[in-house]
Design an enzyme around this catalytic site. Sequence first.
Site, PDB file in Angstrom:
ATOM      1  N   HIS A  34     -69.020 -14.120 -28.077  1.00  0.00           N
ATOM      2  CA  HIS A  34     -68.380 -15.287 -27.461  1.00  0.00           C
ATOM      3  C   HIS A  34     -67.915 -14.839 -26.072  1.00  0.00           C
ATOM      4  O   HIS A  34     -68.135 -13.671 -25.689  1.00  0.00           O
ATOM      5  CB  HIS A  34     -67.225 -15.787 -28.341  1.00  0.00           C
ATOM      6  CG  HIS A  34     -66.273 -14.708 -28.770  1.00  0.00           C
ATOM      7  ND1 HIS A  34     -65.470 -14.023 -27.881  1.00  0.00           N
ATOM      8  CD2 HIS A  34     -66.014 -14.170 -29.991  1.00  0.00           C
ATOM      9  CE1 HIS A  34     -64.739 -13.143 -28.532  1.00  0.00           C
ATOM     10  NE2 HIS A  34     -65.069 -13.194 -29.817  1.00  0.00           N
ATOM     11  N   HIS A  37     -66.176 -11.363 -25.599  1.00  0.00           N
ATOM     12  CA  HIS A  37     -67.058 -10.192 -25.456  1.00  0.00           C
ATOM     13  C   HIS A  37     -67.662 -10.141 -24.052  1.00  0.00           C
ATOM     14  O   HIS A  37     -67.718  -9.084 -23.418  1.00  0.00           O
ATOM     15  CB  HIS A  37     -68.214 -10.254 -26.469  1.00  0.00           C
ATOM     16  CG  HIS A  37     -67.791 -10.214 -27.905  1.00  0.00           C
ATOM     17  ND1 HIS A  37     -67.869 -11.312 -28.724  1.00  0.00           N
ATOM     18  CD2 HIS A  37     -67.301  -9.209 -28.661  1.00  0.00           C
ATOM     19  CE1 HIS A  37     -67.454 -10.981 -29.944  1.00  0.00           C
ATOM     20  NE2 HIS A  37     -67.093  -9.713 -29.929  1.00  0.00           N
ATOM     21  N   ASP A 150     -57.094  -7.545 -29.662  1.00  0.00           N
ATOM     22  CA  ASP A 150     -56.811  -6.566 -30.720  1.00  0.00           C
ATOM     23  C   ASP A 150     -55.886  -5.509 -30.122  1.00  0.00           C
ATOM     24  O   ASP A 150     -56.284  -4.364 -29.909  1.00  0.00           O
ATOM     25  CB  ASP A 150     -58.118  -5.943 -31.213  1.00  0.00           C
ATOM     26  CG  ASP A 150     -59.053  -6.989 -31.794  1.00  0.00           C
ATOM     27  OD1 ASP A 150     -59.047  -7.165 -33.012  1.00  0.00           O
ATOM     28  OD2 ASP A 150     -59.781  -7.649 -31.021  1.00  0.00           O
ATOM     29  N   GLN A 153     -55.292  -2.216 -31.984  1.00  0.00           N
ATOM     30  CA  GLN A 153     -56.508  -1.398 -31.912  1.00  0.00           C
ATOM     31  C   GLN A 153     -56.604  -0.702 -30.559  1.00  0.00           C
ATOM     32  O   GLN A 153     -56.894   0.493 -30.475  1.00  0.00           O
ATOM     33  CB  GLN A 153     -57.721  -2.295 -32.126  1.00  0.00           C
ATOM     34  CG  GLN A 153     -59.044  -1.678 -31.760  1.00  0.00           C
ATOM     35  CD  GLN A 153     -60.208  -2.586 -32.124  1.00  0.00           C
ATOM     36  OE1 GLN A 153     -60.510  -2.755 -33.294  1.00  0.00           O
ATOM     37  NE2 GLN A 153     -60.855  -3.174 -31.136  1.00  0.00           N
TER      38      GLN A 153
HETATM   39  P1  AMP Z   1     -65.241  -7.426 -32.115  1.00  0.00           P
HETATM   40  O1  AMP Z   1     -66.697  -7.731 -31.923  1.00  0.00           O
HETATM   41  O2  AMP Z   1     -64.456  -8.541 -32.731  1.00  0.00           O
HETATM   42  O3  AMP Z   1     -65.011  -6.087 -32.779  1.00  0.00           O
HETATM   43  O4  AMP Z   1     -64.644  -7.293 -30.654  1.00  0.00           O
HETATM   44  C1  AMP Z   1     -65.202  -6.420 -29.702  1.00  0.00           C
HETATM   45  C2  AMP Z   1     -64.261  -6.306 -28.543  1.00  0.00           C
HETATM   46  O5  AMP Z   1     -64.050  -7.606 -27.983  1.00  0.00           O
HETATM   47  C3  AMP Z   1     -62.881  -5.770 -28.921  1.00  0.00           C
HETATM   48  O6  AMP Z   1     -62.427  -4.861 -27.925  1.00  0.00           O
HETATM   49  C4  AMP Z   1     -62.029  -7.004 -28.983  1.00  0.00           C
HETATM   50  O7  AMP Z   1     -60.662  -6.760 -28.699  1.00  0.00           O
HETATM   51  C5  AMP Z   1     -62.665  -7.842 -27.866  1.00  0.00           C
HETATM   52  N1  AMP Z   1     -62.359  -9.261 -28.057  1.00  0.00           N
HETATM   53  C6  AMP Z   1     -62.491  -9.992 -29.198  1.00  0.00           C
HETATM   54  N2  AMP Z   1     -62.067 -11.262 -28.990  1.00  0.00           N
HETATM   55  C7  AMP Z   1     -61.653 -11.332 -27.703  1.00  0.00           C
HETATM   56  C8  AMP Z   1     -61.103 -12.374 -26.893  1.00  0.00           C
HETATM   57  N3  AMP Z   1     -60.892 -13.611 -27.362  1.00  0.00           N
HETATM   58  N4  AMP Z   1     -60.789 -12.084 -25.606  1.00  0.00           N
HETATM   59  C9  AMP Z   1     -61.006 -10.831 -25.112  1.00  0.00           C
HETATM   60  N5  AMP Z   1     -61.513  -9.817 -25.823  1.00  0.00           N
HETATM   61  C10 AMP Z   1     -61.838 -10.059 -27.103  1.00  0.00           C
END
Ligand code: AMP
Length: 283
Positions: A34, A37, A150, A153
């Site tokens: 989305h 990312h 996150d 994290q």
């Molecule tokens: P994920 O695929 O959910 O593991 O996320 C991958 C990276 O994208 C992580 O560093 C998340 O913190 C970041 N991320 C997920 N959602 C968002 C968002 N809405 N805004 C900014 N970064 C995000």
Amino acid sequence: MEVLESAAKMRRWSLANRARGQSIAFVPTMGFFHEGHLSLIDIAKQRGDRVVVSIFVNPTQFDRPDDLETYPRDTERDLELCRERGVDAVYFPNAEAMYPEGYASWVTVERLGDYLCGASRPGHFRGVTTVVAKLFHAVLPDLAVFGQKDAQQAKIILRMAADLDFGIEIVLGGIIREPDGLAMSSRNVRLEAEQRKQAPAIHSGLLAARELWSNGERKASVLSEAFRSHLARQAPGARIDYIEVVDWSSLAPVDMIEGDVLIATAVFFGDVRLIDNELLVGE
Ligand code: AMP
């Protein structure tokens, strides 16, 4: 754009680029992209000569088997978006190669993982730090970009990178939201229509708590209570997993707010668990 499926090939690609003097910026993900990312990919492009994205739904960070099974995936679309956004290489390992028979090594960061999501998802951060350490060893980046969405994290990865001398700069990107305020998440597609309607109350509830703080309220319990009553009114279908005000350095819960704090929450709609936070930067 190269798609590399083994750690050995990924490392060879990175070593070749580094030998040419190119810096590598890395965005680890679990795919199903989305705009959140993609915003991290844009930061990586600004900050590095070459951009690597990894797509790996990491089984060891899931505390519930059903959450892992239902985690949305669409690799073809993800690869297309990476191409459009100018990514140079995608690291796309498989679970059997990441965790072969006999796998027994783990990276743990103490204390920061005791609170918030660490308390409600046993083993989650051990899975995260382990997979990120493995991805760092394969990708050999100069810097890596993580999202403030996150927040816990990100803090834990910063600690790990510093403590274990990875020599990788950790960069944070802000939270990207839907027009109605809901933080973008791969899990949002799993919300039913009525749940999706109520879900922006997570963000508006955090903003209500922030408003109290802006007006001088310093009791953490008053902020948490304001969030709870906001959700009870605006999102009757929600079940709060936690709402906490924590110190931004230690992530330990506070009673009275001093300095920088994070107000962080996890909320269930049915079996879909969503997280969000607001950073309150003290004077
Ligand atoms: P994920 O695929 O959910 O593991 O996320 C991958 C990276 O994208 C992580 O560093 C998340 O913190 C970041 N991320 C997920 N959602 C968002 C968002 N809405 N805004 C900014 N970064 C995000």
